[in-house]
Structures are given as C-alpha cells and as structure tokens.
Design a protein around this motif. Sequence first.
Motif, mmCIF file in Angstrom:
data_model
loop_
_atom_site.group_PDB
_atom_site.id
_atom_site.type_symbol
_atom_site.label_atom_id
_atom_site.label_comp_id
_atom_site.label_asym_id
_atom_site.label_seq_id
_atom_site.Cartn_x
_atom_site.Cartn_y
_atom_site.Cartn_z
ATOM 1 N N THR A 132 0.733 -1.293 0.205
ATOM 2 C CA THR A 132 -0.135 -0.048 -0.106
ATOM 3 C C THR A 132 0.743 1.155 0.157
ATOM 4 N N LEU A 133 1.817 1.283 0.684
ATOM 5 C CA LEU A 133 2.909 2.498 0.997
ATOM 6 C C LEU A 133 3.449 2.638 -0.599
ATOM 7 N N ALA A 134 4.095 1.422 -1.031
ATOM 8 C CA ALA A 134 4.607 1.470 -2.513
ATOM 9 C C ALA A 134 3.710 2.114 -3.546
ATOM 10 N N ILE A 135 2.472 1.630 -3.452
ATOM 11 C CA ILE A 135 1.458 2.358 -4.458
ATOM 12 C C ILE A 135 1.345 3.751 -4.247
ATOM 13 N N ALA A 136 1.129 3.920 -2.947
ATOM 14 C CA ALA A 136 0.899 5.516 -2.395
ATOM 15 C C ALA A 136 1.822 6.361 -3.032
ATOM 16 N N SER A 178 7.162 -6.391 -13.076
ATOM 17 C CA SER A 178 6.623 -7.751 -13.723
ATOM 18 C C SER A 178 7.630 -8.708 -13.726
ATOM 19 N N THR A 179 8.888 -8.641 -13.406
ATOM 20 C CA THR A 179 9.812 -9.544 -13.233
ATOM 21 C C THR A 179 9.998 -9.926 -11.755
ATOM 22 N N PHE A 180 10.023 -8.857 -11.134
ATOM 23 C CA PHE A 180 10.005 -9.161 -9.666
ATOM 24 C C PHE A 180 8.659 -8.674 -8.876
ATOM 25 N N PRO A 181 7.406 -9.366 -9.046
ATOM 26 C CA PRO A 181 6.459 -8.799 -8.531
ATOM 27 C C PRO A 181 6.118 -8.184 -7.246
ATOM 28 N N ASN A 182 7.002 -8.646 -6.183
ATOM 29 C CA ASN A 182 7.117 -8.193 -4.956
ATOM 30 C C ASN A 182 7.746 -6.837 -4.881
ATOM 31 N N ASP A 183 8.549 -6.346 -5.721
ATOM 32 C CA ASP A 183 9.337 -5.122 -5.948
ATOM 33 C C ASP A 183 8.394 -4.116 -6.522
ATOM 34 N N TYR A 184 8.621 -2.869 -6.179
ATOM 35 C CA TYR A 184 7.914 -1.457 -6.591
ATOM 36 C C TYR A 184 9.046 -0.703 -7.215
ATOM 37 N N SER A 213 11.458 -8.974 4.374
ATOM 38 C CA SER A 213 11.878 -7.669 4.679
ATOM 39 C C SER A 213 11.761 -6.898 3.607
ATOM 40 N N ARG A 214 11.841 -5.387 3.561
ATOM 41 C CA ARG A 214 11.761 -4.439 2.416
ATOM 42 C C ARG A 214 13.240 -4.012 2.377
ATOM 43 N N GLN A 215 13.755 -3.767 1.330
ATOM 44 C CA GLN A 215 15.030 -2.936 1.125
ATOM 45 C C GLN A 215 14.859 -1.658 0.366
ATOM 46 N N LEU A 216 15.754 -0.791 0.881
ATOM 47 C CA LEU A 216 15.870 0.396 -0.083
ATOM 48 C C LEU A 216 17.383 0.509 0.055
ATOM 49 N N ALA A 256 16.338 2.434 -7.520
ATOM 50 C CA ALA A 256 15.203 3.362 -7.421
ATOM 51 C C ALA A 256 13.927 2.537 -6.882
ATOM 52 N N SER A 257 14.081 1.267 -6.618
ATOM 53 C CA SER A 257 13.013 0.437 -6.181
ATOM 54 C C SER A 257 12.837 0.273 -4.796
ATOM 55 N N LEU A 258 11.683 -0.302 -4.323
ATOM 56 C CA LEU A 258 11.248 -0.675 -2.972
ATOM 57 C C LEU A 258 11.403 -2.312 -3.175
ATOM 58 N N GLN A 259 12.561 -2.998 -2.552
ATOM 59 C CA GLN A 259 12.547 -4.490 -2.819
ATOM 60 C C GLN A 259 12.099 -5.116 -1.651
ATOM 61 N N ARG A 260 11.648 -6.614 -2.009
ATOM 62 C CA ARG A 260 11.243 -7.460 -0.909
ATOM 63 C C ARG A 260 12.025 -8.622 -1.076
ATOM 64 N N TYR A 261 12.422 -8.896 0.245
ATOM 65 C CA TYR A 261 13.196 -10.242 0.157
ATOM 66 C C TYR A 261 12.523 -10.981 1.117
#
Length: 148
Positions: free
Chosen positions: A44-48, A55-61, A118-121, A126-131
């Motif tokens: 929700t934060l990432a979309i906001a 599309s390659t890493f669907p949990n990354d924004y 976890s989420r990474q900056l 430039a993305s918010l990544q998910r691990y």
Amino acid sequence: WHTAMAFNSECVDGSTLCGSSINDTHQGICPNGWHIPSKEDWNTLAIAVNGIANSTFPNDYDLAGLDLKSLEFGGENNFGFNGLGVGVVYSLLGEYSADEVAVHYWESTEKSTSGAASRQLSVNHASLQRYDFDNSKKDGISIRCLKD
C-alpha cells in the motif's frame, strides 16, 4: 525477527512456525497503537508513493524507493519517510554489512521456520525491494512501526 515480533526464540530456531500468531496489526515491539507492517501495508505504501509493480519481480515496486529514501541516501524523500542506509547484521556471514548502502525493514510475514520477509531500500536502486530468504530470522534488521 522474533525480537521485533515480540516472540520467544523458538520462532527463530528453525523448529517452530509462529505465523499463526500474527494478525493484520501485529504490535510486536512497537508502542501501543502501532504495529509491524505486513506485506499488504508495504505494498500500500509503495503504491501510494507512485511505485510501479515490477513484472519480473512482482513484490518489488519500481521508483517507490526514490520517494522513500532520504536525500543523503540518493532519494527524493517526497513523502517524509526519510529512509537511510544503516546496514544489516547478516547471521550467516556473522558480520555487519551494507552500512550506508542499504537498509532492510522487517515485514510481519513469516516465510518458514527460519525465514521471514523484509523490504529493502538501496543506494543503488530506485525500487522498494522485497526479500524473503530462508535463515533470515536471525539477521539484525531495522523496523518501521506503522500507526494503527
């Protein structure tokens, strides 16, 4: 992870799943009225902040990291999140790493008896990544509490 979630160490030793004890607003070590963000909270934060699902890493924004990182960390901090590179203690390596290069924030999502998400900056992305690595529950990772 077990400390952030306010669970006992059985939740990190590889023998016990604790996800059934997690609700949508799991307080963990956050103060009253606050909680550890869930996968949905981070999305929700990432979309906001105008993040675009990768599309390659669907949990990354893509692009969300720019708006969340501090100016000193290569971002634009357009929403006051002010993410800073503080590093991580990687349990498998037994060392502190990525100082001033990356920051991870715990997510309340359990992956396995030994892993959580976890989420990474990162200063390099430039993305918010998910691990969601196995054996990550023993890592020393930052938290950001979210107001209920």
